[in-house]
Structures are given as structure tokens and as C-alpha cells.
Design an enzyme around this catalytic site. Structure first.
Site, PDB file in Angstrom:
ATOM      1  N   SER A  77       1.236  -3.245  -0.171  1.00  0.00           N
ATOM      2  CA  SER A  77       2.128  -2.109   0.068  1.00  0.00           C
ATOM      3  C   SER A  77       3.101  -2.351   1.219  1.00  0.00           C
ATOM      4  CB  SER A  77       1.308  -0.848   0.370  1.00  0.00           C
ATOM      5  OG  SER A  77       0.553  -0.462  -0.740  1.00  0.00           O
ATOM      6  N   GLN A  78       4.194  -1.644   1.175  1.00  0.00           N
ATOM      7  CA  GLN A  78       5.183  -1.621   2.249  1.00  0.00           C
ATOM      8  C   GLN A  78       4.487  -1.265   3.571  1.00  0.00           C
ATOM      9  OE1 GLN A  78       7.812   1.639   1.639  1.00  0.00           O
ATOM     10  NE2 GLN A  78       9.219   1.103   3.278  1.00  0.00           N
TER      11      GLN A  78
END
Length: 238
Positions: free
Chosen positions: A83-84
Site C-alpha cells: 500500500s501507499q
């Protein structure tokens, strides 16, 4: 130019070339925290400290290490992503974690989110349905010294009954609905965060708070996550 001076010049040039060729991950990590996290709405000191102290480049494929601290998700194989950084921090902060907490994570992936959690809490139990990812993440986390993280290959829908109850639950895959077993395994007063909604690319990141006589839900933001996959044949306590 004297022979001695020429030799020194060549040595300095070679040394500088080596430094230029190396990626300064430490600086990139500091910039990530300062710009992507503090520059937005991440204020929790424990969360910021955790992301500052976890080497994200250790959790991405070799050919993507130079992108490890950029502002976005990255593929890690098997159709999954890491994920970011902002989303990792946002979800972590939302759980209001304490040092004595026991946390369940659904969707180990490369192990990065588990490592971030492990910097804050006493113990992390993380489940990954893709066997190759589970095996690799477990080896990686052990190699990096995350001794308080326990990895299991299994169907995250069922949670980890033998290790319940949990102070917090984090789901890092998009679900059509909130799995009841995860609510059941959450302590009273505990918090869970999960992306929920029909799979049309965008879901709502939902925060669940378990009270004595009710379960409260609150939508936090629109997000994109890989789908929550199931495999009913896997024993939840395997």
C-alpha cells in the site's frame, strides 16, 4: 599535476562515483515521512516513528527498490500490492494503538504493514491467503528481526480464533461486507479498520468500534484495495 596529486584525484573521483550510484534510502525515508505523512494529516508520534524506522525498500521487489518511498502503491507479485505509505500510516493511526496491544492483520502481502505495526504494539498476528507471499513475508520478517510478528497462511475471513481476542484488527484487502468472525474476535473497546463496499474499484475505508452492546461504524475515506479473497478449505487455526 604531480603523480601523487593525480592519484588522490582519481581515488576521490571513484569514491564519489560510488556514492552517486548508491540510493540514499535513509534520506528518501525521511522525506517520505515529512512530506507524505506530516505534510498531510498524520500526527500520531508512534505512527510517524514506526514509518521512519521501517525500511520500506526491504519489502518491495528488487527492481522497484528505487521507488520504495514514492507516494503510491507498488506491485509485489501474485496480483498483490504494497500500500501507499500514506494509507499505511492513516490506517495505523486510526487504530489508536498502544504498546501492550495484540493486533490481527488480514492481508500480510510483503510484510510491510505488519512491520510498521510491530514497531508500536506488543504482538502482531498476520494472515495471508497467497501461500508464496505468506512464506516469503515470514522469512523476510524473521531476517529483519521482527520477532513479535506471527505469520500464517490462511483465509483471513475466519481470523485467528486461537489467538483472540485482539485489541485491534486491520484488513488490507477490499471486502464486500465486514466479516463477522473478525468482529467476534475483537475485544470490547477494540477498533477495526477495513475497506468495504462493492468491488467497482473504489470502496469506503470503514472504522469499526466494538462497544459492550453495539458495534459502531464510521466511513473515513474512499480507497482502492485489491479484493479480499476467500478459500474455505483452509483451517482457520492452521
Amino acid at each position: 599535476m604531480s603523480k601523487t596529486l593525480l592519484t588522490v584525484t582519481i581515488v576521490l573521483f571513484i569514491g564519489c562515483g560510488t556514492l552517486v550510484g548508491q540510493t540514499d534510502f535513509a534520506t528518501q525515508k525521511e522525506q517520505m515521512v515529512r512530506i507524505q505523512l506530516q505534510g498531510r494529516d498524520i500526527t500520531d508520534i508512534e505512527t510517524l516513528s514506526a514509518l521512519l524506522n521501517v525500511r520500506r525498500h526491504e519489502f518491495v521487489p528488487e527492481n522497484l527498490k528505487n521507488l520504495a518511498y514514492t507516494d503510491g502503491p507498488l506491485p509485489i507479485g501474485n496480483g498483490q500490492t504494497i500500500s501507499q505509505p500514506y494509507i499505511v500510516a492513516f490506517m495505523t493511526q486510526a487504530l489508536r494503538l498502544k504498546s501492550n496491544h495484540r493486533v490481527l492483520e488480514i492481508g500480510t502481502g510483503s510484510g510491510y504493514q505488519a512491520a510498521v505495526l510491530a514497531k508500536i504494539v506488543d504482538s502482531v498476528y498476520t494472515i495471508e491467503i497467497v501461500k508464496d507471499l505468506a512464506t516469503t513475508a515470514e522469512k523476510r520478517l524473521k531476517r529483519l528481526g521482527y520477532d513479535n510478528v506471527n505469520v500464517k497462511w490462511g483465509d483471513g475471513y475466519h481470523g485467528w480464533p486461537s489467538k483472540a481476542p485482539f485489541d485491534a484488527v486491520m484488513v488490507t484487502a477490499g471486502a464486500d461486507s465486514i466479516p463477522q468472525p473478525l468482529i467476534d474476535q475483537l475485544k470490547v473497546g477494540g477498533r477495526m479498520i477495513i475497506p468495504v463496499g462493492p468491488h467497482h474499484g473504489v470502496r469506503q475505508l470503514v472504522l469499526i468500534t466494538k462497544k459492550k452492546n453495539e458495534v459502531r461504524t464510521k466511513s473515513l475515506m474512499a480507497v482502492r484495495f485489491v479484493p479480499f479473497t476467500r478459500k474455505d478449505s483452509i483451517d482457520p487455526d492452521r
